[in-house]
Design an enzyme around this catalytic site. Structure first.
Site, PDB file in Angstrom:
ATOM      1  N   ASP A 233       3.410  10.576  -4.162  1.00 60.06           N
ATOM      2  CA  ASP A 233       2.696   9.149  -4.159  1.00 60.06           C
ATOM      3  C   ASP A 233       2.840   7.700  -4.667  1.00 60.06           C
ATOM      4  OD1 ASP A 233      -0.771   8.796  -4.361  1.00 60.06           O
ATOM      5  OD2 ASP A 233      -0.215   8.495  -5.820  1.00 60.06           O
TER       6      ASP A 233
ATOM      7  N   ASP B  86      -0.134   4.605  -5.576  1.00 63.26           N
ATOM      8  CA  ASP B  86      -1.306   4.142  -6.458  1.00 63.26           C
ATOM      9  C   ASP B  86      -0.732   5.359  -7.454  1.00 63.26           C
ATOM     10  OD1 ASP B  86      -1.948   2.358  -4.725  1.00 63.26           O
ATOM     11  OD2 ASP B  86      -3.748   3.294  -4.241  1.00 63.26           O
TER      12      ASP B  86
ATOM     13  N   GLU C  51      -3.579   1.256  -9.105  1.00 62.05           N
ATOM     14  CA  GLU C  51      -4.789   1.495  -8.199  1.00 62.05           C
ATOM     15  C   GLU C  51      -5.264   0.696  -6.568  1.00 62.05           C
ATOM     16  OE1 GLU C  51      -5.679   5.824  -6.563  1.00 62.05           O
ATOM     17  OE2 GLU C  51      -4.692   5.277  -8.456  1.00 62.05           O
TER      18      GLU C  51
ATOM     19  N   GLY D 108      -2.812   7.627  -0.312  1.00 62.39           N
ATOM     20  CA  GLY D 108      -4.176   7.610   0.607  1.00 62.39           C
ATOM     21  C   GLY D 108      -4.157   6.341   0.517  1.00 62.39           C
TER      22      GLY D 108
ATOM     23  N   LYS E 108      -2.122  15.352   2.436  1.00 61.04           N
ATOM     24  CA  LYS E 108      -0.434  15.120   2.257  1.00 61.04           C
ATOM     25  C   LYS E 108       0.624  16.591   2.077  1.00 61.04           C
ATOM     26  CE  LYS E 108      -1.356  11.743  -0.792  1.00 61.04           C
ATOM     27  NZ  LYS E 108      -1.241  11.491  -2.419  1.00 61.04           N
TER      28      LYS E 108
END
Length: 283
Positions: free
Chosen positions: A78, A80, A87, A168, A216
């Site tokens: 991932d 962030d 983020e 995301g 994901k």
């Protein structure tokens, strides 16, 4: 070593800080925003996280987890609050003057209390970022890698392990980061912002894997099939990252709490780390 535990006798906290810690712990929040707790970022940070962390959190990797990690031929990160300290959606929102509203929506998305696609659409509706907004944001906010990421990337590269960024967040923000680190943009799976001819925000690409809950896992399944990988590990801080673990997806999920501690996510982890170097040291 039990993470987040003090390695020496804790010092007494001033009364004001005692009250701050007490009110935080009594608030019942599921996330511990480590980056925002000031004083606690040294010994106090460890004390705060230890107090917040459940005994159900797997702070030590099992032999099975270590075996899978060491034989993995692919690792998905991932971005962030995991690969990077910030983020980016929240930072972009802050840049656009709608930070607090979007931050609350991000917390719901990462905590798994709402469908990711709904939270994404709502956040972008509030932000409505133009192409110029994104370009200016990138100029004024350089990426901040999490401590230890570069060493882990070097270790994985030496082992011939392929690295992927599954986020995301937005391609427009992540592609420059990937290119700066020598990660092919074909190894990036993220959301794509859409703009009209004048550069105004026109929505997002709903066909991207990571635009929806469960995406994901779909991305990892695709990665394994497309690159012919047998064992893939997912590393992340949120509920959408934990979803990537599945029979045809990630073999294990390593949760990361060095930026934000989310108890629900930590409990779903096969191994939960507070420092990226914990992973590097096991390879």
């Amino acid at each position: 070593m039990q993470a987040c535990a003090l390695t020496s006798k804790p010092r007494a906290l001033p009364q004001g800080l005692k009250n701050t810690r007490r009110s935080f712990l009594e608030s019942g929040r599921a996330a511990c925003p480590v980056r925002n707790v000031g004083f606690f970022q040294s010994q106090g940070r460890s004390l705060l996280c230890a107090s917040s962390m459940s005994v159900d959190v797997p702070r030590e990797p099992s032999e099975q987890v270590l075996d899978i990690l060491k034989k993995a031929d692919g690792v998905c990160f991932d971005v962030d609050s995991t690969f990077c300290k910030d983020e980016s959606i929240d930072e972009l929102a802050e840049y656009l003057g709608v930070g607090e509203e979007v931050k609350n929506l991000t917390a719901k998305a990462m905590g798994g209390t709402v469908l990711f696609q709904d939270a994404l659409a709502e956040r972008l509706g509030v932000m409505s970022p133009s192409q110029a907004d994104v370009d200016n944001f990138l100029r004024d906010h350089p990426h901040m890698l999490s401590d230890g990421i570069q060493d882990l990337l070097d270790t994985l590269d030496n082992k011939g392990v392929k690295v992927f960024l599954v986020s995301g967040g937005f391609r427009q923000i992540i592609h420059p980061l990937a290119e700066s680190l020598g990660i092919p943009v074909s190894h990036v799976f993220a959301n794509n912002l859409l703009f009209d001819e004048s550069g105004k925000y026109a929505g997002f690409d709903a066909d991207e894997f990571t635009s929806r809950s469960g995406g994901k896992k779909e991305a990892v399944v695709h990665i394994k099939e497309h690159w012919g990988l047998k064992t893939v590990v997912m590393v992340g801080d949120g509920a959408t990252d934990a979803e990537a673990k599945a029979p045809a997806g990630a073999a294990i999920f390593i949760g990361y709490g060095g930026t934000v501690f989310r108890e629900g996510v930590a409990k779903r982890s096969d191994w939960y780390v507070m420092d990226i170097k914990e992973i590097t040291e096991m390879l």
